[in-house]
Enzyme design. Sequence first.
Site, PDB file in Angstrom:
ATOM      1  N   ARG A   1       0.856  -1.173   0.000  1.00 45.65           N
ATOM      2  CA  ARG A   1       0.000   0.000   0.000  1.00 45.65           C
ATOM      3  C   ARG A   1       0.896   1.227   0.000  1.00 45.65           C
ATOM      4  O   ARG A   1       2.004   1.207   0.542  1.00 45.65           O
ATOM      5  CB  ARG A   1      -0.919   0.024   1.227  1.00 45.65           C
ATOM      6  CG  ARG A   1      -2.053  -0.991   1.198  1.00 45.65           C
ATOM      7  CD  ARG A   1      -3.086  -0.635   0.128  1.00 45.65           C
ATOM      8  NE  ARG A   1      -4.270  -1.481   0.197  1.00 45.65           N
ATOM      9  CZ  ARG A   1      -4.431  -2.614  -0.485  1.00 45.65           C
ATOM     10  NH1 ARG A   1      -3.441  -3.047  -1.257  1.00 45.65           N
ATOM     11  NH2 ARG A   1      -5.541  -3.309  -0.394  1.00 45.65           N
TER      12      ARG A   1
ATOM     13  N   GLU B   1      -4.577   7.733  -4.392  1.00 44.99           N
ATOM     14  CA  GLU B   1      -4.893   7.056  -5.646  1.00 44.99           C
ATOM     15  C   GLU B   1      -6.265   7.501  -6.142  1.00 44.99           C
ATOM     16  O   GLU B   1      -7.212   7.530  -5.356  1.00 44.99           O
ATOM     17  CB  GLU B   1      -4.862   5.533  -5.448  1.00 44.99           C
ATOM     18  CG  GLU B   1      -3.474   5.014  -5.104  1.00 44.99           C
ATOM     19  CD  GLU B   1      -3.410   3.494  -4.962  1.00 44.99           C
ATOM     20  OE1 GLU B   1      -4.462   2.832  -5.090  1.00 44.99           O
ATOM     21  OE2 GLU B   1      -2.310   2.968  -4.729  1.00 44.99           O
TER      22      GLU B   1
ATOM     23  N   HIS C   1      -1.833   0.596  -9.673  1.00 40.07           N
ATOM     24  CA  HIS C   1      -2.379  -0.410  -8.756  1.00 40.07           C
ATOM     25  C   HIS C   1      -2.987  -1.587  -9.540  1.00 40.07           C
ATOM     26  O   HIS C   1      -4.162  -1.914  -9.399  1.00 40.07           O
ATOM     27  CB  HIS C   1      -3.438   0.216  -7.837  1.00 40.07           C
ATOM     28  CG  HIS C   1      -3.567  -0.494  -6.520  1.00 40.07           C
ATOM     29  ND1 HIS C   1      -3.858   0.141  -5.341  1.00 40.07           N
ATOM     30  CD2 HIS C   1      -3.457  -1.814  -6.199  1.00 40.07           C
ATOM     31  CE1 HIS C   1      -3.914  -0.730  -4.352  1.00 40.07           C
ATOM     32  NE2 HIS C   1      -3.679  -1.929  -4.850  1.00 40.07           N
TER      33      HIS C   1
END
Length: 326
Positions: free
Chosen positions: A237, A266, A285
């Site tokens: 993360r 994000e 991601h």
Amino acid sequence: MKPKVIIYKKVESAILEYIRDACEVVYYENIDDHTSASFYEELKTAQGLFGAGLKVDEELLEKAPQLKIVSNISVGYDNLDIAALNRRGIMATNTPDVLNETVADTMIGLMLAVARRIPELDHYVKAGEWKANLTPTHFGVDMHHKMLGIIGMGRIGAAIAKRAHFGFGMNIVYHNRSRNEEVEHMYRAKYCSLEELCQEADFICLMVPLTPETQNLIGEKEFSLMKKTAIFVNGSRGATVDEEALVRALQNGEILAAGTDVFVQEPVRPDHPLLSMPNVVTLPHIGSATSETRFAMAQFAAENLVMGLQGKQPPALLTSIPTKRS
């Protein structure tokens, strides 16, 4: 009467129909300013929540008095307040295992892309700059037979170690909350402290869950310990890394290069300094982002949801088994 479920993420029709067979479904492909009022109104009578990324905390739970289960389409669950869910006797589930191999593939690919400068040189060719033989200024570095340090030797970390050991002949060192004797035996991995790993590894791969203990786990101190030739990649993360410290380490030549599939914010803002660095590979991601794996994750999450609402224990339960509420 079927239990009411809110789906707040776009899912394939087969998953939607599977849930509809067992539940009354309120479906949002995403929650935004146009749908949030409707979502919170439906939440008052919802018994299930199905999706990924929604922050489920005390504030949201206050608006969901009938909620029985939250099914996360993700192995990570840092968006869920597990303590608050436990206090209310609400089940929470995730989707471990089904994405292990796919995420491990992504991380190996990210390390290769950084080491061999693949995105940078792809752009070099497409921009029409390849007009003569390459010089050493364009060369990358080898990945095979180097030392890989894995921070977080869970299921995904072990899958990365397997690929690195058998596919690239890499030596493995790792740091984890506890030792993993299986990976030590199978892949000749060596357990060490975080400081030792930072000092010894040529490639460093971060794969820890985001918890209060791992927030900014890798920062200025850790980057200062790394080799100047080290390549650092993050597949966990964004908030497990101090991004400002990473930028400084790259600018100051404390490490050679980096790759990241995750960011603190994000989608990442377009002016983020990492996006303008040629020695950094940035991904949106995509760790588990294949059609096959995302479908398997959604199917697993749907099974968790339906089983929980049928009074059965879901296979990937994160919270305590709830007691009956009056």
